[in-house]
Design an enzyme around this catalytic site. Structure first.
Site, PDB file in Angstrom:
ATOM      1  N   ARG A 103      43.005  39.331  49.006  1.00 14.03           N
ATOM      2  CA  ARG A 103      43.516  39.993  47.814  1.00 14.03           C
ATOM      3  C   ARG A 103      42.370  40.497  46.944  1.00 14.03           C
ATOM      4  O   ARG A 103      41.330  39.834  46.818  1.00 14.03           O
ATOM      5  CB  ARG A 103      44.344  38.981  47.020  1.00 14.03           C
ATOM      6  CG  ARG A 103      45.002  39.492  45.746  1.00 14.03           C
ATOM      7  CD  ARG A 103      46.067  40.490  46.039  1.00 14.03           C
ATOM      8  NE  ARG A 103      47.053  40.566  44.940  1.00 14.03           N
ATOM      9  CZ  ARG A 103      47.889  41.565  44.787  1.00 14.03           C
ATOM     10  NH1 ARG A 103      47.867  42.584  45.638  1.00 14.03           N
ATOM     11  NH2 ARG A 103      48.758  41.572  43.793  1.00 14.03           N
ATOM     12  N   THR A 400      52.629  49.499  50.522  1.00 16.96           N
ATOM     13  CA  THR A 400      52.088  48.442  51.382  1.00 16.96           C
ATOM     14  C   THR A 400      52.511  48.703  52.823  1.00 16.96           C
ATOM     15  O   THR A 400      53.377  49.526  53.088  1.00 16.96           O
ATOM     16  CB  THR A 400      52.557  47.040  50.903  1.00 16.96           C
ATOM     17  OG1 THR A 400      52.237  46.888  49.528  1.00 16.96           O
ATOM     18  CG2 THR A 400      51.931  45.920  51.685  1.00 16.96           C
ATOM     19  N   GLY A 488      56.599  45.680  47.918  1.00 20.33           N
ATOM     20  CA  GLY A 488      56.381  45.092  46.603  1.00 20.33           C
ATOM     21  C   GLY A 488      57.119  43.779  46.460  1.00 20.33           C
ATOM     22  O   GLY A 488      57.116  42.932  47.357  1.00 20.33           O
TER      23      GLY A 488
END
EC number: 2.3.2.2
Length: 587
Positions: A103, A400, A488
């Site tokens: 991340r 994503t 998300g």
């Protein structure tokens, strides 16, 4: 790695060629069954990149990084070198799950109030398209570490398919065209982005070929030197672009400068950590621990379902319990989950059977819990009385991407990666061919009056909370499923429903991927895809008090199932996001 002095070839601008190229919509295969290794992604070129590496003797880790790098070419609005993600790996030799937290991290200069001006949050859209939203990318270090720790092939070999793809180009499909068109106005304000993705001032036409030679050069340098490139040229370019975004002269858009420095970029570290684990229907479900909330929230919801023990034959009741379990798990996610390096995340409690029983006792078979539901009481009292209501905001972008891989030795990877919004920050690093993330907008900008959001406020070096939930499911210690999805905050609900549909309802894996999706995230209404409306299940759930709002599409999953005969079933989306592509070594 220490600083390297790199000699960079002269950058050749990426371009879209005007001549039509063969456009084969039938080239994608949503499901594939066979033996040996397997790859499933949202994109045919990416799946083929992974398969090339498997055929050359690479393992599932090598194939995952190869496919991810290819997605950085063909899905640059959803993933890439300027983003981050979470990597879950099953080692057949060890019989163990490993994870990498890749991340993005906040700059050292970021503070709790960095998204406030005059004591008020800045407009969210302005935060997205800004240098302020850019975190230090974690993808380069994730790829390097995964290959060095677990791969069979060197990084330079693993990156070759993506380098060739970027040089030769890919065929623009309708999804890519539409995503470009949706971002065209803001892309036009950044010259490097416009040059790459708006050739001639417009989105590239469907059926034309898009080349990204700048990205090929970037990938080639990374393949040779690994994350050493972040200590000089490429790292300096990332930091300079975020700190002072190059905006088109005359643009009226407010584009705030960022806080990122080269030290932030070159100092980035991947976190290797233990996965989350819960037992469900005799299976072991592994996923990502915080900084992602994916594993904890999916795991808690599964534990609540275990406590409720609905009859799988009663489809509406099972769905009712799943929605209520999701609602309660989201309440706890919003209240308690953040980066564990900065906040005390009560992970053991959230994933305990006792806490699940405390939450499950709130669920009524004949009615719907009011939303937003309150988080659970962590003191272990076990009482059904909830704590004071809390509800944090929800900003995660719906973009994503996700991929799954396996190999002939039995290794498995489930990998979700992102640059946040579709199109990220919109800011391309000049001469480098990739868009920077807007991941820091996943932080809460301020604490709500109820106190919600405190766990996910910005801080120097902190990872913003994510919902990414790449998962691997073991049966008696051997792989049974590997799955994940983009979307998300809907990622958690999609993974949860896929597991329930496959394990409880007994749908086949392709059927589970095709089923209409619901997403209940501790809100008064549940999002539902259009195909859900008018079904008997919708009518029964509405009669109980569930309220549904239509949304065109939820997620774009990819999954593997390992079969009793030693084979593998690879499954990608048949329709969502233009359909995905699945392949196996020996069909």
């Amino acid at each position: 790695m220490g600083a390297l002095v790199l000699t960079t070839a002269a950058a050749v601008p990426a371009q879209a060629d005007g001549e039509p190229a063969p456009h084969d919509d039938n080239g994608k295969t949503a499901t594939a069954r066979g033996h040996g290794g397997a790859v499933a992604t949202v994109d045919r070129d990416a799946t083929e990149a992974g398969m090339q590496v498997l055929r050359s003797g690479g393992n599932a880790v090598d194939a995952a990084v190869a496919a991810a790098a290819a997605l950085g070419v063909t899905e640059p609005y959803s993933s890439g070198f300027g983003g981050g993600g979470y990597f879950v790996y099953y080692s057949a030799e060890e019989g163990r799950i490993h994870t990498l937290d890749g991340r993005e991290t906040a700059p050292a200069a970021m503070a709790e109030d960095s998204f406030l001006e005059g004591g008020e949050p800045i407009p969210f859209a302005e935060a997205v398209t800004s240098g302020l939203s850019v975190g230090a990318p974690g993808t380069p270090a994730t790829w390097e570490q995964a290959v060095e720790r677990w791969g069979n092939r060197p990084l330079r070999t693993v990156m070759n398919p993506a380098i060739r793809l970027a040089e030769r180009g890919f065929i623009v499909d309708q999804t890519f065209h539409d995503q470009t068109a949706a971002n065209a106005e803001r892309f036009a304000d950044f010259p490097a982005t416009a040059e790459l993705f708006l050739p001639g001032g417009a989105p590239p036409a469907v059926g034309t070929r898009l080349r990204n030679r700048d990205l090929a050069t970037t990938y080639r340098e990374f393949a040779r030197h690994g994350t050493g490139v972040l200590s000089s040229g490429i790292g300096a370019d990332i930091a300079a672009t975020a700190a002072d975004p190059p905006v088109r002269p005359g643009a009226t858009r407010t584009v705030r400068p960022g806080l990122l420095t080269q030290a932030d970029v070159s100092g980035y570290e991947v976190v290797a950590q233990e996965p989350t684990r819960v037992s469900y229907r005799g299976l072991d479900v592994y996923s990502m621990a915080p900084s992602s909330s994916g594993g904890s929230t999916v795991g808690e919801a599964l534990n609540i379902l275990t406590a409720l023990d609905p009859d799988p034959a009663d489809s509406a009741r099972l769905q009712h319990h799943t929605l209520e379990a999701s609602k309660l798990a989201y309440a706890d996610r919003n209240a308690y989950v953040g980066d564990p390096a900065f906040v005390d995340v009560p992970l053991d409690t959230l994933l305990s059977d006792e806490f699940a029983a405390q939450r499950a006792c709130l669920v009524d078979d004949a009615s719907v819990l009011p939303a937003p539901a309150a988080p659970g009481d962590l003191d272990g009292s076990g009482e059904c009385t909830p704590a004071a209501p809390q509800q944090a905001g929800e900003h995660e972008g719906p973009s994503t991407t996700h991929l799954v891989t396996s190999d002939r030795w039995g290794n498995v990877v489930s990998y979700t990666l992102t640059i946040e919004q579709t199109g990220g920050s919109g800011i391309t690093v000049p001469g480098r061919g990739f868009i920077l993330n807007n991941e820091l907008t996943d932080f809460e900008f301020e604490v709500a009056p109820s106190g919600a959001g405190a766990a996910n406020l910005p801080a120097p070096g902190k990872r913003p909370r994510s919902s990414m939930a790449p998962a691997i499911v073991l049966s008696d210690g051997a792989p049974f499923l590997a799955l994940g999805t983009p979307g998300g905050a809907t990622i958690i609900t999609t993974v949860l429903h896929l597991l329930v549909d496959r394990i409880d309802r007994g749908l086949t894996l392709p059927e589970a991927l095709a089923a209409p999706r619901l997403s209940q995230r501790n809100a008064a209404t549940t999002q539902a895809e259009p195909a859900f409306f008018g079904t008997p299940e919708e009518k029964e759930l509405s009669a109980l008090g569930h309220q549904f709002t239509s949304t065109p599409e939820i997620g774009a999953a990819a999954a593997l199932e390992f079969l009793p005969d030693g084979g593998v079933l690879a499954a990608a989306e048949a329709e969502r996001r233009g359909g995905g592509h699945a392949a196996v070594q020996l069909p």
